[in-house]
Design a protein around this motif. Structure first.
Motif, PDB file in Angstrom:
ATOM      1  N   VAL A  23       0.869  -1.103   0.055  1.00  0.00           N
ATOM      2  CA  VAL A  23       0.022  -0.017   0.006  1.00  0.00           C
ATOM      3  C   VAL A  23       0.744   1.247  -0.099  1.00  0.00           C
ATOM      4  N   VAL A  24       2.099   1.398   0.783  1.00  0.00           N
ATOM      5  CA  VAL A  24       2.774   2.269   0.955  1.00  0.00           C
ATOM      6  C   VAL A  24       3.573   2.740  -0.654  1.00  0.00           C
ATOM      7  N   THR A  25       4.080   1.528  -0.788  1.00  0.00           N
ATOM      8  CA  THR A  25       4.760   1.648  -2.146  1.00  0.00           C
ATOM      9  C   THR A  25       3.743   2.018  -3.317  1.00  0.00           C
ATOM     10  N   SER A  26       2.635   1.678  -3.527  1.00  0.00           N
ATOM     11  CA  SER A  26       1.678   1.791  -4.214  1.00  0.00           C
ATOM     12  C   SER A  26       1.170   3.553  -4.086  1.00  0.00           C
ATOM     13  N   ALA A  27       1.132   3.846  -3.003  1.00  0.00           N
ATOM     14  CA  ALA A  27       0.932   5.302  -2.821  1.00  0.00           C
ATOM     15  C   ALA A  27       2.032   6.087  -3.204  1.00  0.00           C
ATOM     16  N   ILE A  28       3.218   5.597  -2.841  1.00  0.00           N
ATOM     17  CA  ILE A  28       4.396   6.563  -3.433  1.00  0.00           C
ATOM     18  C   ILE A  28       4.624   6.647  -4.887  1.00  0.00           C
ATOM     19  N   ILE A  29       4.296   5.578  -5.448  1.00  0.00           N
ATOM     20  CA  ILE A  29       4.270   5.549  -6.919  1.00  0.00           C
ATOM     21  C   ILE A  29       3.245   6.150  -7.655  1.00  0.00           C
ATOM     22  N   LEU A  30       1.908   6.422  -7.160  1.00  0.00           N
ATOM     23  CA  LEU A  30       0.880   7.104  -7.593  1.00  0.00           C
ATOM     24  C   LEU A  30       1.149   8.483  -7.290  1.00  0.00           C
ATOM     25  N   SER A  31       1.661   8.931  -6.373  1.00  0.00           N
ATOM     26  CA  SER A  31       2.306  10.383  -6.070  1.00  0.00           C
ATOM     27  C   SER A  31       3.080  11.069  -6.985  1.00  0.00           C
ATOM     28  N   ALA A  32       3.977  10.059  -7.335  1.00  0.00           N
ATOM     29  CA  ALA A  32       5.142  10.323  -8.226  1.00  0.00           C
ATOM     30  C   ALA A  32       4.653  10.794  -9.566  1.00  0.00           C
ATOM     31  N   VAL A  33       3.737   9.657 -10.014  1.00  0.00           N
ATOM     32  CA  VAL A  33       3.057   9.795 -11.429  1.00  0.00           C
ATOM     33  C   VAL A  33       2.162  10.951 -11.340  1.00  0.00           C
ATOM     34  N   SER A  34       1.613  11.030 -10.272  1.00  0.00           N
ATOM     35  CA  SER A  34       0.431  12.594 -10.218  1.00  0.00           C
ATOM     36  C   SER A  34       1.512  13.545 -10.461  1.00  0.00           C
ATOM     37  N   ILE A  35       2.611  13.750  -9.492  1.00  0.00           N
ATOM     38  CA  ILE A  35       3.403  15.063  -9.446  1.00  0.00           C
ATOM     39  C   ILE A  35       3.886  15.204 -11.041  1.00  0.00           C
ATOM     40  N   MET A  36       4.484  14.127 -11.672  1.00  0.00           N
ATOM     41  CA  MET A  36       5.191  14.166 -13.063  1.00  0.00           C
ATOM     42  C   MET A  36       4.034  14.557 -13.957  1.00  0.00           C
ATOM     43  N   GLY A  37       2.918  14.236 -13.943  1.00  0.00           N
ATOM     44  CA  GLY A  37       1.782  14.365 -14.706  1.00  0.00           C
ATOM     45  C   GLY A  37       1.499  15.855 -14.911  1.00  0.00           C
ATOM     46  N   VAL A  38       1.311  16.431 -13.500  1.00  0.00           N
ATOM     47  CA  VAL A  38       1.059  17.841 -13.232  1.00  0.00           C
ATOM     48  C   VAL A  38       2.233  18.611 -13.896  1.00  0.00           C
ATOM     49  N   ALA A  39       3.376  18.212 -13.728  1.00  0.00           N
ATOM     50  CA  ALA A  39       4.496  18.840 -14.277  1.00  0.00           C
ATOM     51  C   ALA A  39       4.576  19.016 -15.728  1.00  0.00           C
ATOM     52  N   MET A  40       4.218  17.738 -16.354  1.00  0.00           N
ATOM     53  CA  MET A  40       4.153  17.643 -17.909  1.00  0.00           C
ATOM     54  C   MET A  40       3.161  18.469 -18.312  1.00  0.00           C
ATOM     55  N   LEU A  41       1.991  18.565 -17.622  1.00  0.00           N
ATOM     56  CA  LEU A  41       0.961  19.239 -18.083  1.00  0.00           C
ATOM     57  C   LEU A  41       1.152  20.814 -18.063  1.00  0.00           C
ATOM     58  N   GLY A  42       1.704  21.254 -17.205  1.00  0.00           N
ATOM     59  CA  GLY A  42       2.067  22.670 -17.025  1.00  0.00           C
ATOM     60  C   GLY A  42       3.162  23.023 -18.103  1.00  0.00           C
ATOM     61  N   TRP A  43       4.177  22.087 -18.225  1.00  0.00           N
ATOM     62  CA  TRP A  43       5.434  22.538 -19.162  1.00  0.00           C
ATOM     63  C   TRP A  43       4.590  22.153 -20.635  1.00  0.00           C
ATOM     64  N   SER A  44       3.702  21.546 -20.948  1.00  0.00           N
ATOM     65  CA  SER A  44       2.839  21.259 -22.227  1.00  0.00           C
ATOM     66  C   SER A  44       2.271  22.665 -22.768  1.00  0.00           C
ATOM     67  N   ASN A  45       1.465  23.279 -21.571  1.00  0.00           N
ATOM     68  CA  ASN A  45       0.691  24.268 -21.475  1.00  0.00           C
ATOM     69  C   ASN A  45       1.517  25.653 -22.010  1.00  0.00           C
ATOM     70  N   SER A  46       2.787  25.766 -21.297  1.00  0.00           N
ATOM     71  CA  SER A  46       3.453  26.894 -21.429  1.00  0.00           C
ATOM     72  C   SER A  46       4.089  26.497 -22.921  1.00  0.00           C
ATOM     73  N   SER A  47       4.555  25.642 -23.234  1.00  0.00           N
ATOM     74  CA  SER A  47       4.954  25.430 -24.624  1.00  0.00           C
ATOM     75  C   SER A  47       4.156  25.719 -25.648  1.00  0.00           C
ATOM     76  N   LEU A  48       2.738  25.325 -25.285  1.00  0.00           N
ATOM     77  CA  LEU A  48       1.744  25.576 -26.375  1.00  0.00           C
ATOM     78  C   LEU A  48       1.540  27.171 -26.409  1.00  0.00           C
ATOM     79  N   THR A  49       1.510  27.806 -25.403  1.00  0.00           N
ATOM     80  CA  THR A  49       1.231  29.386 -25.195  1.00  0.00           C
ATOM     81  C   THR A  49       2.255  30.104 -25.947  1.00  0.00           C
ATOM     82  N   THR A  50       3.398  29.591 -25.860  1.00  0.00           N
ATOM     83  CA  THR A  50       4.543  30.257 -26.328  1.00  0.00           C
ATOM     84  C   THR A  50       4.592  30.080 -27.960  1.00  0.00           C
ATOM     85  N   GLN A  51       4.276  29.039 -28.424  1.00  0.00           N
ATOM     86  CA  GLN A  51       3.944  28.756 -29.739  1.00  0.00           C
ATOM     87  C   GLN A  51       3.030  29.366 -30.355  1.00  0.00           C
TER      88      GLN A  51
END
Length: 163
Positions: A23-51
């Motif tokens: 359960v702890v390992t799954s929670a850590i993996i889900l948290s990491a994936v969520s954080i990376m997803g939010v970071a990628m979404l922010g990066w793609s939005n800023s990249s699209l806005t610049t373009q």
């Protein structure tokens, strides 16, 4: 009997620890994936806005270039200037104001640049005119091309023959 129950209790105890680790390992993996997803979404939005902004600027610049238009009202040769000179009068018949940055005189026979004149304050409002005396030692019968460059990169040409 107490040994069996003790063994069962230990086994049960170890199994509950394994479940907790999963359960702890799954929670850590889900948290990491969520954080990376939010970071990628922010990066793609800023990249699209610049373009998007770059495309809008390019479109605006190109549309402004299309709406720029100059006609040569009058080109006359004079000997009354200090030396010979050419007077060029331009009219802005486009829908936008523009800035003339350079005027180049070329020999139409050899395509050699004869003289270059640069301007810093040659703005022409829409439906306005700009007139300049360009000192150049022309000779009678000379075939001269005049190229006018604007700040947006357009060029307008005409040709004249000296009297």
């Amino acid at each position: 009997m107490s040994k069996i129950s003790l063994r069962n209790n230990n086994r049960f105890h170890f199994n509950s620890r394994r479940a907790l680790a999963n359960v702890v390992t799954s929670a850590i993996i889900l948290s990491a994936v969520s954080i990376m997803g939010v970071a990628m979404l922010g990066w793609s939005n800023s990249s699209l806005t610049t373009q998007k902004q770059a495309m809008e600027e390019t479109f605006s610049t190109q549309m402004n270039k299309i709406n720029e238009d100059i006609i040569f009202e009058n080109v006359w040769f004079s000997t009354t200037c200090p030396g010979n000179c050419i007077n060029v009068t331009l009219s802005n018949v486009g829908t936008l104001g523009l800035n003339v940055t350079q005027m180049t005189l070329i020999d139409r026979t050899t395509l050699e640049e004869l003289q270059i004149f640069s301007y810093a304050d040659a703005g022409i409002v829409s439906s306005g005119t700009f007139s300049t005396n360009a000192t150049y030692s022309w000779t009678s019968g000379e075939d001269i091309g005049i190229i006018v460059f604007t700040e947006r990169g357009n060029q307008f040409t005409t040709q004249v023959i000296a009297p």
